[in-house]
Design a protein around this motif. Structure first.
Motif, PDB file in Angstrom:
ATOM      1  N   ALA A 128      -8.357   8.059  -3.002  1.00 51.42           N
ATOM      2  CA  ALA A 128      -8.541   6.629  -2.757  1.00 51.42           C
ATOM      3  C   ALA A 128      -9.637   6.055  -3.647  1.00 51.42           C
ATOM      4  O   ALA A 128      -9.512   4.940  -4.173  1.00 51.42           O
ATOM      5  CB  ALA A 128      -8.874   6.387  -1.288  1.00 51.42           C
ATOM      6  N   SER A 166      -3.431   0.376  -2.669  1.00 50.13           N
ATOM      7  CA  SER A 166      -4.124   1.620  -2.276  1.00 50.13           C
ATOM      8  C   SER A 166      -3.115   2.759  -2.254  1.00 50.13           C
ATOM      9  O   SER A 166      -1.896   2.526  -2.325  1.00 50.13           O
ATOM     10  CB  SER A 166      -4.773   1.466  -0.899  1.00 50.13           C
ATOM     11  N   THR A 199      -9.539  -0.756   2.802  1.00 52.38           N
ATOM     12  CA  THR A 199      -8.087  -0.899   2.958  1.00 52.38           C
ATOM     13  C   THR A 199      -7.706  -1.016   4.430  1.00 52.38           C
ATOM     14  O   THR A 199      -6.889  -1.869   4.811  1.00 52.38           O
ATOM     15  CB  THR A 199      -7.373   0.306   2.332  1.00 52.38           C
ATOM     16  N   ALA A 243      -8.966   3.294  -6.594  1.00 56.60           N
ATOM     17  CA  ALA A 243      -9.642   1.990  -6.569  1.00 56.60           C
ATOM     18  C   ALA A 243     -10.214   1.634  -7.935  1.00 56.60           C
ATOM     19  O   ALA A 243     -10.377   0.452  -8.257  1.00 56.60           O
ATOM     20  CB  ALA A 243     -10.740   1.998  -5.513  1.00 56.60           C
ATOM     21  N   HIS A 291       0.844  -1.202   0.000  1.00 60.58           N
ATOM     22  CA  HIS A 291       0.000   0.000   0.000  1.00 60.58           C
ATOM     23  C   HIS A 291       0.875   1.246   0.000  1.00 60.58           C
ATOM     24  O   HIS A 291       1.933   1.271   0.628  1.00 60.58           O
ATOM     25  CB  HIS A 291      -0.922  -0.011   1.215  1.00 60.58           C
TER      26      HIS A 291
END
Length: 246
Positions: free
Chosen positions: A233, A246, A109, A237, A43
């Protein structure tokens, strides 16, 4: 050298009343180490979306991004972790984390990272609170809440949990930027070093907020907003090709 099965010293209460075990400071280093297998390496902490949008292009803009993330999402995470380490109800904290995370992508996430952290924490520092949380939140609890419980199980205090969460909020993006931008690792490390005083201050502030929340409820926890992180975010996605989850 004493034998491996020699009796261990009785843990002594720390400043928050949590037993501080022998080796707890080393446990903090293990917990904050990027090699700790909690899934964070997959991430970017939102920096991939910021790079795609042209907001992060070099070390200077990375520093701006990390500072903004530290004082918003980082503050919230640090306070949640500190409150969990102090013994606040993890389910109430998990609900508070949900309320402070408008983006469905970020909530997902946070829960995936929390589930992964819970798995490794149960194997590393077994504790009945982990079992109870896993039963109550089979799809995962928010990562900062699990981080605080992990710190507690490892014999650490609220300030340790807060500082670990605060550091993670900037350490992950700085590491990801090296891959995303081809940034010199020395420059990325310099960004983190220059943020160190702010990380320390924020960790202390988050710990105080967590202590207030123990007395008056989760509404006393910070609710700092980061709209660009939330928007980024959701955009990230939906991207068909991405380097980080992410």
């Amino acid at each position: 050298m004493p034998p491996l099965d020699a009796p261990q010293p009785v843990p002594q209460p720390g400043p928050e009343g949590v037993p501080v075990r022998q080796g707890a400071r080393t446990a903090l280093l293990v917990l904050a180490d990027g090699r700790f297998p909690a899934g964070g390496h997959a991430h970017s902490g939102g920096v991939e979306a910021a790079v795609a949008a042209g907001r992060v292009v070099d070390a200077r803009t990375l520093a701006e991004f990390c500072r903004g993330r530290l004082h918003t999402a980082g503050l919230v995470a640090a306070a949640l972790a500190a409150a969990a380490a102090l013994g606040a109800d993890p389910l109430a904290l998990d609900d508070a984390a949900d309320a402070r995370t408008p983006s469905p992508a970020l909530r997902g996430t946070a829960r995936r990272l929390g589930r992964q952290l819970l798995r490794v924490a149960r194997a590393t520092w077994p504790h009945p609170e982990f079992d109870a949380l896993a039963a109550a939140r089979p799809r995962g609890a928010h990562q900062p809440v699990v981080l605080g419980l992990t710190a507690r199980a490892a014999g650490l205090g609220a300030a340790d949990a807060a500082h670990c969460a605060a550091y993670e909020s900037v350490g992950g993006p700085a590491s990801a930027a090296v891959r995303l931008l081809g940034l010199d690792p020395f420059d990325a490390t310099g960004v983190l070093a220059r943020l160190a005083p702010e990380v320390d201050r924020l960790g202390a502030d988050a710990t105080e907020a967590a202590r207030r929340a123990l007395e008056s409820g989760t509404d006393a926890l910070p609710a700092a907003s980061a709209p660009l992180l939330e928007i980024g975010a959701e955009a990230h996605a939906g991207r068909p090709v991405r380097l980080f989850a992410s």
